[in-house]
Design a protein around this motif. Structure first.
Motif, short mmCIF file in Angstrom:
data_model
loop_
_atom_site.label_atom_id
_atom_site.label_comp_id
_atom_site.label_asym_id
_atom_site.label_seq_id
_atom_site.Cartn_x
_atom_site.Cartn_y
_atom_site.Cartn_z
N THR A 51 -73.05 -6.83 -87.96
CA THR A 51 -71.94 -7.08 -87.14
C THR A 51 -70.57 -7.13 -87.75
N THR A 52 -70.60 -6.32 -89.18
CA THR A 52 -69.46 -6.18 -89.72
C THR A 52 -68.55 -5.35 -89.42
N LYS A 53 -67.28 -5.43 -89.73
CA LYS A 53 -66.27 -4.49 -88.89
C LYS A 53 -65.81 -3.32 -89.81
N THR A 54 -66.10 -3.09 -91.00
CA THR A 54 -65.67 -2.24 -91.93
C THR A 54 -66.64 -1.29 -92.51
N VAL A 55 -66.39 -0.22 -92.84
CA VAL A 55 -67.68 0.83 -93.45
C VAL A 55 -68.20 -0.13 -94.92
N GLY A 56 -67.25 -0.55 -95.85
CA GLY A 56 -67.50 -0.82 -96.75
C GLY A 56 -68.23 -2.21 -96.66
N GLY A 57 -68.02 -3.19 -95.74
CA GLY A 57 -68.76 -4.43 -95.66
C GLY A 57 -69.94 -4.13 -95.11
N THR A 58 -70.26 -3.06 -94.35
CA THR A 58 -71.66 -2.70 -94.04
C THR A 58 -72.46 -1.97 -95.38
N ARG A 59 -71.74 -1.42 -96.01
CA ARG A 59 -72.65 -0.77 -97.36
C ARG A 59 -72.86 -1.98 -97.98
N LYS A 109 -57.14 -7.09 -88.72
CA LYS A 109 -55.89 -6.52 -88.91
C LYS A 109 -55.91 -5.30 -90.26
N PHE A 110 -56.59 -5.60 -91.08
CA PHE A 110 -56.98 -4.59 -92.10
C PHE A 110 -57.94 -3.25 -91.55
N PRO A 111 -57.45 -2.20 -92.14
CA PRO A 111 -58.09 -0.72 -91.68
C PRO A 111 -59.48 -0.93 -92.05
N LYS A 112 -60.37 -0.20 -91.29
CA LYS A 112 -61.83 -0.22 -91.56
C LYS A 112 -62.05 0.83 -92.85
N GLU A 113 -61.15 1.73 -93.12
CA GLU A 113 -61.31 2.61 -94.19
C GLU A 113 -60.54 1.93 -95.37
N SER A 121 -52.41 10.06 -94.96
CA SER A 121 -53.08 8.86 -94.25
C SER A 121 -53.54 7.74 -94.95
N SER A 122 -53.92 8.12 -96.27
CA SER A 122 -54.23 6.98 -97.24
C SER A 122 -53.02 5.96 -97.63
N ILE A 123 -51.78 6.78 -97.68
CA ILE A 123 -50.67 5.84 -97.87
C ILE A 123 -50.37 4.82 -96.74
N ILE A 124 -50.50 5.32 -95.45
CA ILE A 124 -50.15 4.57 -94.31
C ILE A 124 -51.34 3.84 -94.37
N LEU A 125 -52.46 3.87 -94.55
CA LEU A 125 -53.45 2.96 -94.39
C LEU A 125 -53.40 1.89 -95.48
N LEU A 126 -52.95 2.07 -96.82
CA LEU A 126 -52.61 1.16 -97.76
C LEU A 126 -51.32 0.31 -97.19
N LYS A 127 -50.34 0.94 -96.91
CA LYS A 127 -49.19 0.09 -96.12
C LYS A 127 -49.68 -0.86 -95.05
N THR A 128 -50.55 -0.54 -94.21
CA THR A 128 -51.25 -1.35 -93.33
C THR A 128 -51.54 -2.44 -93.99
N ALA A 129 -52.64 -2.17 -95.20
CA ALA A 129 -53.20 -3.25 -95.34
C ALA A 129 -52.62 -4.28 -96.18
N LEU A 130 -51.41 -3.89 -96.89
CA LEU A 130 -50.65 -4.80 -97.53
C LEU A 130 -49.87 -5.32 -96.64
N ASP A 131 -49.46 -5.01 -95.43
CA ASP A 131 -48.77 -5.78 -94.49
C ASP A 131 -49.42 -6.84 -93.94
N HIS A 148 -50.67 2.57 -88.94
CA HIS A 148 -52.06 3.49 -89.01
C HIS A 148 -52.40 3.56 -87.57
N ALA A 149 -52.86 4.94 -86.88
CA ALA A 149 -53.24 4.90 -85.69
C ALA A 149 -54.36 5.76 -85.56
N ARG A 150 -55.40 5.62 -84.61
CA ARG A 150 -56.46 6.26 -84.31
C ARG A 150 -56.44 7.31 -83.35
N VAL A 151 -55.45 7.42 -82.38
CA VAL A 151 -55.43 8.31 -81.35
C VAL A 151 -54.85 9.47 -81.97
N PRO A 152 -55.61 10.76 -81.98
CA PRO A 152 -55.23 11.74 -82.86
C PRO A 152 -53.87 12.19 -82.87
#
Length: 583
Positions: free
Chosen positions: A201-209, A251-255, A288-298, A345-349
């Protein structure tokens, strides 16, 4: 680096052996930029230890030398891969690539920790085989992916972890830890019948691994086990903390763990000679990685607020090592100088594409601003074209979806189509109650829009070069952040969540000792309990005086087409290794 596709394996493994039945393994995780080195004596001709490690890592690529140096009666690692891992990509590299001296130098330069802390200086001769495997593995990754591993960025571990035990592949299958033993009979809808899928029931790929790794290599260090149990006790007794952490982790990105790849692996420097459309994809991944990092730090201040008053050692240590470190605020400020504050960070293409094109603040690069205007003009022209068709062909419900592969296309409800579509519409495909199609005008605009977006990506990467270099200087704190988020995801969203879904007294905290005995009062199988209400608990007691228990009884749920059969469980104890079994 390219995306590894969610939960798909991201391990590249190097294998080599000598005539003394020793095997050296280097497992490189492309997703989290970590290198795991192991060297051991293979005690069986079936290579059981190697099979167990390969089952644990589940590699996508296995690298072996061409010649087989297996002792008499053993198959050799190369033949082992051919025989049991035919579906895994096998790479044969010259034996000269397996250079232990070069491997040692690479580890010294690339490891995030000092060589003395890793034990490299003391155990160089002991680890020569896995260092040779590391040399070949890193050489292949850099050549295949066209990258250079950043100095002092890799998380390196030697000889696995002494605080964990290994479960052989056969036992993993029989105990239904990862997959149901009778999955072919049960069908794909019954995956919850394995322990892993029940707890997943983990929410991130890293948590599942991380969850999968902890089930395949359970903890045997009592202090660490009790630290986790203390954390679970606090989460179960403090609902505000539990639900607060659950909400903040969303709030943290899954990736988040994948973000590290773009800072641990340095591509060739972008120059005018290589500014072509083919590089747009790699540039897009970096943005995309920079945006993900910004979202995580926010989201870090929210995590800090929730953990501020935590009492358990694990959560308090997370607060101290993550929330009180100023490095994260410094990185966030650096990002804020270049990246627009409104970028998320957005998921809608199409939203994600737009965010990436406009990630860098206006006025920093003139060519980027021109590319953006072209992108906006073509996007506007596409929407105007859709409005024109709605009016011209009396199709008010015509929609304009977007996907990354084909760009924009038209979606028209079949009920709105009177007779046949006008000949102008091409590539007509029925999709449920809708018809998907395009036109030559739309196809032309899609090409121009994609080209403008590609130019935006490449120019944006040029603008981000200095920022990325600055972030690489603090790669160790980002690695720590990713590891902490994966751990919290596993403990909060898997373990604590599972406990919270049962009555208060359904699970109790176990007590662990170094020398036994092992006593279980009214023990229940969590999977059988979840699928059958008439479950009969069992008592188990194992000590030095009684070191074997045979539990027999009818299976609660017979398989389709089979008579009810007897379930036989044998539990035995090795007196000298009770600590290895208890966890």
């Amino acid at each position: 680096m390219e995306d590894d596709g969610g939960e798909r394996s991201s391990f590249v493994i190097g294998l080599i052996e000598n005539r003394a039945k020793e095997v050296g393994v280097a497992a490189f995780d492309l997703r989290s930029a970590s290198l795991h080195l192991s060297q051991y004596i293979e005690t069986s001709s079936s290579y059981q230890n190697t099979k167990t490690l390969l089952h644990f890592y589940d590699p996508m690529v296995i690298i072996v030398p061409p010649n087989k140096l297996a002792p008499e009666g053993m198959v050799g690692v190369s033949e082992l891969v051919d025989r049991f891992y035919a579906s895994v990509k096998k790479i044969v590299m010259a034996r000269g690539c397996f250079d232990d001296t070069k491997g040692a130098m690479l580890i010294k330069n690339l490891a995030a920790r000092e060589p003395s802390a890793l034990g490299l200086d003391s155990y160089y001769k002991q680890y020569y085989l896995c260092l040779a495997s590391a040399s070949a593995t890193i050489k292949w990754i850099e050549a295949e992916k066209g990258v250079i591993v950043t100095n002092h960025s890799l998380s390196v571990t030697f000889n696995g972890s002494f605080d964990h035990m290994n479960i052989d592949a056969t036992s993993v299958q029989n105990l239904e830890i990862i997959e149901p033993f009778h999955s072919a009979l049960w069908g794909t809808s019954n995956k919850k019948r394995s322990l892993f899928h029940m707890l997943k029931t983990t929410k991130t790929v890293g948590g599942t691994r991380l969850l999968r790794a902890n089930l395949l290599q359970p903890l045997k260090d009592i202090e660490t086990i009790n630290t986790r149990l203390d954390c679970l006790d606090e989460l179960m007794s403090d609902e505000q903390l539990f639900f607060g952490l659950s909400q903040v982790l969303r709030k943290f990105p899954k990736e988040t763990d994948r973000v590290l790849c773009h800072f641990c692996f340095k591509p060739k420097k972008v120059t005018n000679e290589v500014l072509v459309v083919e590089n747009a994809r790699k540039s897009q991944m970096l943005i995309s990685s920079i945006i993900l990092l910004k979202t995580a730090l926010d989201a870090l201040p929210l995590l800090s607020k929730v953990l501020k008053d935590a009492k358990s050692f694990l959560l308090a240590n997370v607060y101290k090592s993550i929330c009180e470190i100023e490095k994260y605020a410094d990185i966030r400020k650096r990002i804020g100088v270049v990246i627009d504050e409104d970028v998320l960070h957005a998921r809608v293409p199409f939203v994600a594409r737009t965010q990436q094109c406009f990630a860098v603040k206006a006025g920093i690069d003139g060519l980027l601003d021109i590319a953006r205007r072209s992108f906006c003009d073509t996007s506007e022209a596409i929407h105007n074209l859709a409005n024109k068709y709605r009016e011209e062909y009396k199709m008010p419900n015509l929609k304009l979806p977007f996907n990354s592969r084909q760009g924009f296309y038209f979606s028209i409800p079949q009920k709105d189509i009177q007779g046949q579509l006008p000949s102008k519409f091409i590539q007509v495909v029925k999709h449920g109650n809708n018809v998907h199609c395009s036109t030559l005008e739309l196809a032309s605009l899609n090409v121009r829009n994609k080209s403008a977006a590609g130019e935006c990506y490449i120019r944006t990467e040029v603008c981000l070069e200095a920022l990325v270099d600055a972030i690489r200087e603090d790669i160790s704190v980002l690695t720590l952040l990713a590891e902490v988020l994966c751990l919290l995801d596993m403990i909060v969203n898997s373990f604590a969540h599972t406990i919270s879904t049962k009555p208060v007294d359904r699970y109790i905290r176990p007590e662990f000792t170094d020398d036994g005995p092992l006593a279980i009062d009214a023990g229940r199988h969590p999977i059988l309990e979840s699928i059958h209400s008439d479950f009969v608990p069992n008592n188990i007691f194992i000590s030095e005086a009684s070191n074997m228990v045979i539990a027999m009884g009818p299976n609660i749920v017979p398989l389709p087409g089979y008579d009810q059969y007897q379930l036989l469980i044998v539990i035995c104890k090795n007196h000298s290794n009770l600590g290895d079994i208890l966890p």
